[in-house]
Design an enzyme around this catalytic site. Structure first.
Site, PDB file in Angstrom:
ATOM      1  N   SER A 184       3.742 -25.759  -4.172  1.00  0.00           N
ATOM      2  CA  SER A 184       4.682 -24.812  -2.980  1.00  0.00           C
ATOM      3  C   SER A 184       3.488 -24.359  -2.683  1.00  0.00           C
ATOM      4  CB  SER A 184       6.085 -24.256  -3.499  1.00  0.00           C
ATOM      5  OG  SER A 184       5.652 -23.726  -4.796  1.00  0.00           O
TER       6      SER A 184
ATOM      7  N   GLU B 251       3.345 -20.652   0.144  1.00  0.00           N
ATOM      8  CA  GLU B 251       3.869 -19.230   0.384  1.00  0.00           C
ATOM      9  C   GLU B 251       3.318 -18.924   2.163  1.00  0.00           C
ATOM     10  OE1 GLU B 251       4.151 -16.576  -2.024  1.00  0.00           O
ATOM     11  OE2 GLU B 251       3.252 -14.580  -1.263  1.00  0.00           O
TER      12      GLU B 251
ATOM     13  N   ASP C 121       5.958  -3.010  -2.801  1.00  0.00           N
ATOM     14  CA  ASP C 121       5.010  -1.822  -2.856  1.00  0.00           C
ATOM     15  C   ASP C 121       5.450  -1.066  -1.142  1.00  0.00           C
ATOM     16  OD1 ASP C 121       4.062  -2.066  -5.045  1.00  0.00           O
ATOM     17  OD2 ASP C 121       2.482  -3.804  -4.064  1.00  0.00           O
TER      18      ASP C 121
ATOM     19  N   PHE D  26      -8.762  -7.176  -2.347  1.00  0.00           N
ATOM     20  CA  PHE D  26      -6.962  -7.493  -2.420  1.00  0.00           C
ATOM     21  C   PHE D  26      -7.264  -7.384  -3.761  1.00  0.00           C
ATOM     22  CE2 PHE D  26      -3.437 -10.235  -1.622  1.00  0.00           C
ATOM     23  CZ  PHE D  26      -2.191  -9.351  -2.093  1.00  0.00           C
TER      24      PHE D  26
ATOM     25  N   HIS E 249       1.605 -22.663  -6.994  1.00  0.00           N
ATOM     26  CA  HIS E 249       2.459 -22.216  -5.573  1.00  0.00           C
ATOM     27  C   HIS E 249       0.763 -21.528  -5.200  1.00  0.00           C
ATOM     28  CE1 HIS E 249       5.136 -20.182  -3.291  1.00  0.00           C
ATOM     29  NE2 HIS E 249       4.550 -18.644  -3.224  1.00  0.00           N
TER      30      HIS E 249
HETATM   31  P1  FAD Z   1       9.001  -5.334 -10.748  1.00  0.00           P
HETATM   32  O1  FAD Z   1       9.417  -6.371 -11.878  1.00  0.00           O
HETATM   33  O2  FAD Z   1      10.257  -4.257 -10.744  1.00  0.00           O
HETATM   34  O3  FAD Z   1       7.345  -4.443 -11.519  1.00  0.00           O
HETATM   35  C1  FAD Z   1       6.548  -3.358 -10.756  1.00  0.00           C
HETATM   36  C2  FAD Z   1       6.204  -2.708 -12.692  1.00  0.00           C
HETATM   37  O4  FAD Z   1       7.276  -1.739 -13.103  1.00  0.00           O
HETATM   38  C3  FAD Z   1       5.621  -3.123 -13.487  1.00  0.00           C
HETATM   39  O5  FAD Z   1       4.510  -2.168 -13.569  1.00  0.00           O
HETATM   40  C4  FAD Z   1       6.286  -2.964 -14.221  1.00  0.00           C
HETATM   41  O6  FAD Z   1       6.319  -3.298 -15.394  1.00  0.00           O
HETATM   42  C5  FAD Z   1       7.148  -2.409 -14.402  1.00  0.00           C
HETATM   43  N1  FAD Z   1       8.918  -2.467 -15.057  1.00  0.00           N
HETATM   44  C6  FAD Z   1       9.704  -3.048 -14.341  1.00  0.00           C
HETATM   45  N2  FAD Z   1      10.279  -3.540 -14.653  1.00  0.00           N
HETATM   46  C7  FAD Z   1      11.080  -1.739 -14.796  1.00  0.00           C
HETATM   47  C8  FAD Z   1      11.713  -0.829 -15.945  1.00  0.00           C
HETATM   48  N3  FAD Z   1      13.965  -1.489 -15.756  1.00  0.00           N
HETATM   49  N4  FAD Z   1      11.662  -0.065 -15.887  1.00  0.00           N
HETATM   50  C9  FAD Z   1      10.148  -0.147 -16.369  1.00  0.00           C
HETATM   51  N5  FAD Z   1       9.564  -0.400 -15.626  1.00  0.00           N
HETATM   52  C10 FAD Z   1       9.719  -1.731 -14.763  1.00  0.00           C
HETATM   53  N6  FAD Z   1       5.161  -7.798  -1.973  1.00  0.00           N
HETATM   54  C11 FAD Z   1       5.829  -7.262  -1.486  1.00  0.00           C
HETATM   55  O7  FAD Z   1       6.167  -6.632  -0.348  1.00  0.00           O
HETATM   56  N7  FAD Z   1       6.864  -8.681  -0.368  1.00  0.00           N
HETATM   57  C12 FAD Z   1       6.404 -10.250  -0.802  1.00  0.00           C
HETATM   58  O8  FAD Z   1       7.112 -10.826  -0.198  1.00  0.00           O
HETATM   59  C13 FAD Z   1       5.814 -10.404  -1.549  1.00  0.00           C
HETATM   60  N8  FAD Z   1       5.758 -11.579  -2.458  1.00  0.00           N
HETATM   61  C14 FAD Z   1       4.942 -11.695  -3.849  1.00  0.00           C
HETATM   62  C15 FAD Z   1       4.973 -12.913  -4.121  1.00  0.00           C
HETATM   63  C16 FAD Z   1       4.867 -12.924  -5.822  1.00  0.00           C
HETATM   64  C17 FAD Z   1       4.957 -14.488  -6.024  1.00  0.00           C
HETATM   65  C18 FAD Z   1       3.791 -11.701  -6.498  1.00  0.00           C
HETATM   66  C19 FAD Z   1       3.620 -12.165  -7.487  1.00  0.00           C
HETATM   67  C20 FAD Z   1       3.927 -10.504  -5.339  1.00  0.00           C
HETATM   68  C21 FAD Z   1       5.377 -11.000  -4.295  1.00  0.00           C
HETATM   69  N9  FAD Z   1       4.599  -8.940  -4.034  1.00  0.00           N
HETATM   70  C22 FAD Z   1       5.161  -9.155  -2.560  1.00  0.00           C
HETATM   71  C23 FAD Z   1       3.987  -7.860  -4.510  1.00  0.00           C
HETATM   72  C24 FAD Z   1       4.943  -7.567  -5.797  1.00  0.00           C
HETATM   73  O9  FAD Z   1       6.095  -6.607  -4.999  1.00  0.00           O
HETATM   74  C25 FAD Z   1       4.250  -6.497  -6.006  1.00  0.00           C
HETATM   75  O10 FAD Z   1       3.426  -6.903  -7.054  1.00  0.00           O
HETATM   76  C26 FAD Z   1       4.945  -4.818  -6.925  1.00  0.00           C
HETATM   77  O11 FAD Z   1       3.805  -4.389  -6.967  1.00  0.00           O
HETATM   78  C27 FAD Z   1       6.370  -5.485  -7.818  1.00  0.00           C
HETATM   79  O12 FAD Z   1       6.821  -6.067  -8.004  1.00  0.00           O
HETATM   80  P2  FAD Z   1       7.567  -7.260  -8.789  1.00  0.00           P
HETATM   81  O13 FAD Z   1       8.961  -7.430  -8.358  1.00  0.00           O
HETATM   82  O14 FAD Z   1       7.407  -7.373  -9.557  1.00  0.00           O
HETATM   83  O15 FAD Z   1       8.668  -5.747  -9.426  1.00  0.00           O
END
Ligand code: FAD
Length: 280
Positions: A11, A13, A104, A211, A261
């Site tokens: 896939s 991105e 973020d 990055f 991916h």
């Molecule tokens: P989460 O899963 O919420 O985790 C974030 C942090 O919080 C981690 O340290 C985790 O340990 C902690 N955490 C999680 N859940 C909890 C909880 N319930 N209580 C306390 N702590 C918790 N960013 C963008 O802005 N746009 C995009 O389109 C984008 N695409 C991405 C695609 C992929 C495949 C990846 C790997 C990353 C992408 N990102 C994107 C980056 C991502 O948004 C960042 O890495 C962000 O900091 C974390 O997002 P997450 O969804 O992994 O967060």
């Protein structure tokens, strides 16, 4: 998923271009990559909905290729009402898969919003739309940069999967063992869904180093040293990058990874070379 699919389960991105030239280029890139029968394309989403319209228009343009295209959706900085509207718009557009993220927040850009973590977003999407969407989430074999420690990060990941995610895509990494170790750990905690490695081609050392520092992906010393030695010789950087990434992909597939991916950065060339190398 598409009927005729590349045997490796690949896939790709994209990010939403913000110029007319970028949009034209993406059509060419899309067609070159659609040729390889990917499972899906995905399109990133800016924090706080900053690219909402561009993400959607890019999804519309990309899926004209006939390939299923999933928007990313991040919750940080957004209210529930706004996320509900975005989901409704996705459904109206016939979108049935997405990548759910926390995102973020750029400094100086408002409050964190109503949902703090991606597990809350997955739960929200399931509550609002049932099984309509296939949901992918992010995974971090080398730990998320804000994680308290590896185990806590893994527990948060498992909670996110259990909230109703169907698959995970990893942050990029250059050490295959970190992926295998992560998969083994989460399988032991009951996660059965596919965990697809995210692959970043190497084409520009300084950008990659910057990055990688911010997203917590480690560039192994031997790769760093070799890339540094090329200075601005971009041909040598790309040739070495192709070799390193092709053998990483091969190792991942040989070790049971369910697909790959690619973070294309809206370029087809580097990714196609890697795919050709591993397809033989
Ligand atoms: P989460 O899963 O919420 O985790 C974030 C942090 O919080 C981690 O340290 C985790 O340990 C902690 N955490 C999680 N859940 C909890 C909880 N319930 N209580 C306390 N702590 C918790 N960013 C963008 O802005 N746009 C995009 O389109 C984008 N695409 C991405 C695609 C992929 C495949 C990846 C790997 C990353 C992408 N990102 C994107 C980056 C991502 O948004 C960042 O890495 C962000 O900091 C974390 O997002 P997450 O969804 O992994 O967060």
């Amino acid at each position: 998923m598409n009927a005729q699919e590349h045997p490796l389960g690949i896939s790709f991105e994209f990010f939403p271009p913000n110029t007319a030239a970028g949009r034209d280029k993406l059509v060419t890139v899309r067609d070159a990559l659609a040729n390889r029968q990917p499972r899906f394309f995905s399109v990133t989403y800016g924090a706080g909905g900053s690219t909402q319209q561009r993400t959607l228009s890019t999804v519309r343009a990309v899926r004209e290729s006939g390939i299923n295209t999933a928007p990313h959706l991040s919750c940080i900085g957004s209210e529930r009402g706004m996320l509900r509207d975005v989901l409704a718009q996705f459904r109206e557009d016939g979108i049935d898969s997405l990548v759910a993220l926390r995102g973020d927040l750029p400094s100086g850009m408002g409050g964190i919003g109503e949902l703090r973590y991606a597990n809350e977003l997955v739960e929200f999407i399931r509550n609002e739309t049932g099984d309509h969407f296939e949901i992918a989430v992010a995974a971090y074999p080398e730990s998320h940069p804000q994680a308290e420690n590896f185990e806590r990060d893994v527990q948060h990941f498992v909670r996110k999967m259990n909230a109703g995610a169907n698959l995970a895509i990893t942050q990029y990494f250059f050490n295959a063992d970190s992926y295998f170790h992560f998969v083994e750990r989460v399988r032991a905690l009951g996660v059965e869904a596919p965990i697809v490695p995210g692959i970043m081609p190497i084409t520009n050392y300084s950008k990659l180093a910057r990055f990688s520092d911010s997203c917590g992906a480690e560039i192994p010393r031997w790769i760093r040293k070799q890339l540094e030695s090329y200075g601005d010789d971009s041909e040598s950087i790309s040739a070495f990058g192709e070799e390193v990434i092709s053998s990483l992909c091969q190792r991942l597939l040989d070790g049971g990874a369910p697909g790959l991916h690619f973070y294309t950065l809206n370029q087809a060339g580097p990714v196609l070379k890697v795919i050709d190398n591993i397809t033989g």
